[in-house]
Design a protein around this motif. Structure first.
Motif, PDB file in Angstrom:
ATOM      1  N   SER A  14      26.136   7.110  -8.616  1.00 37.44           N
ATOM      2  CA  SER A  14      25.715   5.906  -9.336  1.00 37.44           C
ATOM      3  C   SER A  14      24.834   6.366 -10.499  1.00 37.44           C
ATOM      4  O   SER A  14      24.293   7.466 -10.482  1.00 37.44           O
ATOM      5  CB  SER A  14      24.932   4.972  -8.423  1.00 37.44           C
ATOM      6  N   ARG A  15      24.695   5.498 -11.501  1.00 39.11           N
ATOM      7  CA  ARG A  15      23.958   5.868 -12.713  1.00 39.11           C
ATOM      8  C   ARG A  15      22.454   5.942 -12.469  1.00 39.11           C
ATOM      9  O   ARG A  15      21.725   6.507 -13.278  1.00 39.11           O
ATOM     10  CB  ARG A  15      24.234   4.854 -13.825  1.00 39.11           C
ATOM     11  N   ASP A  16      22.017   5.322 -11.377  1.00 36.84           N
ATOM     12  CA  ASP A  16      20.563   5.256 -11.174  1.00 36.84           C
ATOM     13  C   ASP A  16      20.052   6.213 -10.089  1.00 36.84           C
ATOM     14  O   ASP A  16      19.011   5.970  -9.492  1.00 36.84           O
ATOM     15  CB  ASP A  16      20.147   3.812 -10.858  1.00 36.84           C
ATOM     16  N   GLY A  52      31.641  12.784 -17.932  1.00 35.82           N
ATOM     17  CA  GLY A  52      31.164  12.559 -16.570  1.00 35.82           C
ATOM     18  C   GLY A  52      30.672  13.800 -15.848  1.00 35.82           C
ATOM     19  O   GLY A  52      30.547  13.796 -14.626  1.00 35.82           O
ATOM     20  N   GLY A  54      27.706  15.102 -16.231  1.00 37.82           N
ATOM     21  CA  GLY A  54      26.270  15.026 -15.980  1.00 37.82           C
ATOM     22  C   GLY A  54      25.368  15.307 -17.164  1.00 37.82           C
ATOM     23  O   GLY A  54      24.182  15.606 -16.981  1.00 37.82           O
ATOM     24  N   THR A  56      24.174  13.132 -19.543  1.00 38.98           N
ATOM     25  CA  THR A  56      23.118  12.122 -19.629  1.00 38.98           C
ATOM     26  C   THR A  56      22.141  12.263 -18.457  1.00 38.98           C
ATOM     27  O   THR A  56      20.925  12.140 -18.626  1.00 38.98           O
ATOM     28  CB  THR A  56      23.743  10.704 -19.650  1.00 38.98           C
ATOM     29  N   THR A  57      22.692  12.536 -17.291  1.00 33.58           N
ATOM     30  CA  THR A  57      21.842  12.683 -16.097  1.00 33.58           C
ATOM     31  C   THR A  57      20.901  13.877 -16.252  1.00 33.58           C
ATOM     32  O   THR A  57      19.722  13.803 -15.894  1.00 33.58           O
ATOM     33  CB  THR A  57      22.737  12.860 -14.849  1.00 33.58           C
ATOM     34  N   ARG A  60      18.189  12.891 -18.496  1.00 34.44           N
ATOM     35  CA  ARG A  60      17.266  11.990 -17.784  1.00 34.44           C
ATOM     36  C   ARG A  60      16.270  12.827 -16.962  1.00 34.44           C
ATOM     37  O   ARG A  60      15.066  12.591 -16.971  1.00 34.44           O
ATOM     38  CB  ARG A  60      18.096  11.080 -16.869  1.00 34.44           C
ATOM     39  N   ASP A 129      21.879  10.684 -27.512  1.00 37.87           N
ATOM     40  CA  ASP A 129      22.999  10.753 -26.565  1.00 37.87           C
ATOM     41  C   ASP A 129      24.269  10.264 -27.284  1.00 37.87           C
ATOM     42  O   ASP A 129      24.182   9.527 -28.267  1.00 37.87           O
ATOM     43  CB  ASP A 129      22.694   9.864 -25.346  1.00 37.87           C
TER      44      ASP A 129
END
Ligand code: ATP
Ligand code: MG
Length: 160
Positions: A14-16, A52, A54, A56-57, A60, A129
């Protein structure tokens, strides 16, 4: 439903996902180390990878780990970013209302960053981003950010 079947405490991917609960792969560690190295030196760094995987993750997690007493993170993610929106977006995150014209906003941002550095001892870390969707003019603008010290000190620039 599958969460219960596999005895998962939450849905995976999940994104969060909290940054502290990420899978600590070797590549994640390596990327975080390199980004920190670049931030310390105020360098330009590019994170690339397939969809996909990772990116952005990782960013973060990186921004979460940065010392807030040393760094101020400014984050933008907009595929249609124009230079004016770029400066406006960064200035807003610094708590300032942007001047209308791009040139004015650019000078305003440079001034604000200088003040932030001088008064609060904070280094900016600008994250863009989805930057692969930006057009060339916009990418040049990002690159110019790194030149601002030189521009400020350039002998041919008036002090007004
Ligand atoms: N280290 C990790 N541990 C656990 N989950 C992860 C990790 N890295 C990424 N993910 C999960 O994978 C999903 C996709 O990651 P993310 O959105 O960061 O990829 P991306 O490279 O930015 O994708 P895109 O190319 O679409 O922008 C996220 O929802 C995130 O929860
Ligand atoms: Mg992403």
């Amino acid at each position: 439903m599958f969460e219960a079947f596999y005895e998962l405490s939450r849905s995976p991917f999940s994104r969060d996902v909290p940054p502290s609960e990420l899978y600590e792969s070797e590549i994640l560690e390596e990327t975080l180390g390199r980004l920190e190295y670049a931030a310390e030196r105020q360098w330009f760094a590019v994170v690339t990878g397939d969809c996909g995987t990772g990116k952005t993750t990782t960013i973060r997690r990186f921004t979460e780990e940065l010392d807030p007493a040393k760094f101020k993170v400014l984050y933008l993610s907009d595929s249609k970013l124009t230079p004016r929106q770029f400066y406006k977006g960064l200035l807003e995150q610094l708590g300032c209302e942007s001047k209308f014209y791009r040139g004015d906003a650019k000078r305003q941002l440079h001034r604000e960053i200088e003040l932030m550095r001088g008064i609060h001892g904070l280094q900016p870390v600008v994250v863009v981003d989805e930057a692969h969707l930006l057009d060339r003019e916009m990418l040049e603008e990002v690159r110019f950010l790194l030149n601002f010290k030189r521009m400020r000190r350039a002998p041919w620039r008036s002090s007004s």
